[in-house]
Write a protein that holds these residues in place. Structure first.
Motif, mmCIF file in Angstrom:
data_model
loop_
_atom_site.group_PDB
_atom_site.id
_atom_site.type_symbol
_atom_site.label_atom_id
_atom_site.label_comp_id
_atom_site.label_asym_id
_atom_site.label_seq_id
_atom_site.Cartn_x
_atom_site.Cartn_y
_atom_site.Cartn_z
ATOM 1 N N ARG A 16 0.856 -1.313 -0.105
ATOM 2 C CA ARG A 16 0.021 0.116 0.252
ATOM 3 C C ARG A 16 0.743 1.218 -0.235
ATOM 4 N N ALA A 18 3.213 3.830 -1.263
ATOM 5 C CA ALA A 18 3.899 4.491 -2.604
ATOM 6 C C ALA A 18 5.296 4.677 -2.373
ATOM 7 N N ARG A 158 2.422 -2.102 -12.192
ATOM 8 C CA ARG A 158 1.197 -1.013 -12.356
ATOM 9 C C ARG A 158 0.909 -1.002 -13.872
ATOM 10 N N LYS A 294 -1.480 4.619 -6.535
ATOM 11 C CA LYS A 294 -1.886 3.905 -5.421
ATOM 12 C C LYS A 294 -3.340 4.311 -4.862
#
Length: 304
Positions: A16, A18, A158, A294
């Motif tokens: 979680r 970043a 991502r 995120k």
């Protein structure tokens, strides 16, 4: 079992979090990854130089982000939230990006070159605007280039997750814009970087300089680039040789660039300090993109 649960929670917490500027800047292979990113942005410039002109200076680049974020946050059922010339100029001015007159001239240029267009309904300064499909497509290239770099840094996925949900651009981009507007390293970079961001295509100038550096030379005090001729460099950038030469001379006086031989006719070098300025700004931008990502793509809750 308790230990397993704790480990699972720890992994989720890491997922979680970043990456921050320091994490990114400290990565030993950052230059190689940013070099690849710069080359992607240079290709966008070469393919659509007119469209790429919206990123020609940092001021224009930030105005473009403001305009896109207003477009994505619009509410078709609430005319007060539409992207219009008057609202755009006010938001740009409020965020100290540019004067109202500069913002007005910018948006009119975007309309003239079909980078933005009017939508049905309204008139004059209340007429709603939107970026064209081509503009959004090219901006998507900017996003994917940065997501790819972040994936290289920590082995994440991502880009793959984003490509599965490209509609999330409408949520992601406004958060990126917010982060860029709030980022001091991005908006108030050090001396030499600041010198170039006010030059037309200054971002591309720096991308080109840095993309031609051998990563193995990045630790040197004077780092050789691939630039030899100012004239050829200016021609490729569609800049005045005189104007570019003036900026380069100022940078030279700061000790940020120089030539290994005859000025303007030998390999140009950049100082390690200038290189670090550039990489710091890239790391700051990447941190902004990762924070936005995120927020849009949180990891699944729960664990084994």
């Amino acid at each position: 079992m308790g230990n397993a649960t704790s480990l699972s929670e720890l992994i989720q917490e890491i997922g979680r979090s970043a990456l921050n500027l320091e994490d990114i800047a400290a990565h030993p292979a950052l230059h190689r990854y940013v070099q690849e990113q710069s080359q992607s942005l240079i290709r966008i410039y070469e393919e659509t130089p007119r469209l790429a002109s919206i990123f020609a200076t940092q001021q224009r680049w930030l105005m473009a982000h403001v305009g896109l974020s207003m477009h994505f946050r619009r509410d078709p059922n609430d005319r007060r939230k539409e992207l219009t010339v008057s609202r755009f100029t006010e938001v740009v001015h409020k965020n100290a990006v540019a004067s109202r007159n500069t913002a007005d001239a910018f948006i009119k240029e975007m309309l003239h070159y079909n980078i933005a267009e009017y939508v049905a309904g309204g008139d004059g300064r209340t007429h709603p605007l939107q970026p064209t499909a081509a503009t959004i497509e090219r901006f998507t290239g900017w996003v994917t280039a940065h997501l790819r770099t972040l994936d290289h840094i920590d082995g994440g996925d991502r880009l793959g997750r984003y490509l599965e949900r490209p509609d999330m651009l409408a949520t992601l981009q406004p958060l990126i814009a917010d982060g860029l507007l709030a980022s001091k390293p991005v908006r108030e970079p050090n001396q030499t970087f600041s010198l170039f961001i006010w030059l037309n295509n200054g971002g591309i100038v720096m991308d080109w300089l840095m993309s031609g550096i051998d990563p193995d030379h990045a630790g040197q005090e004077r780092i050789p680039t691939s630039v030899v001729s100012i004239g050829d460099f200016a021609k490729w950038l569609k800049l005045s040789r005189t104007h570019l030469g003036r900026k380069l001379r100022t940078a030279e006086e700061l000790g940020s660039i120089g030539w290994l031989g005859q000025r303007g006719h030998s390999v140009m070098w950049v100082s390690h300090g200038f290189y670090e300025e550039y990489m710091t700004v890239q790391a700051a931008k990447l941190a902004v993109v990762d924070n936005a990502f995120k927020a849009c793509f949180p990891p699944p809750q729960g664990g084994d």
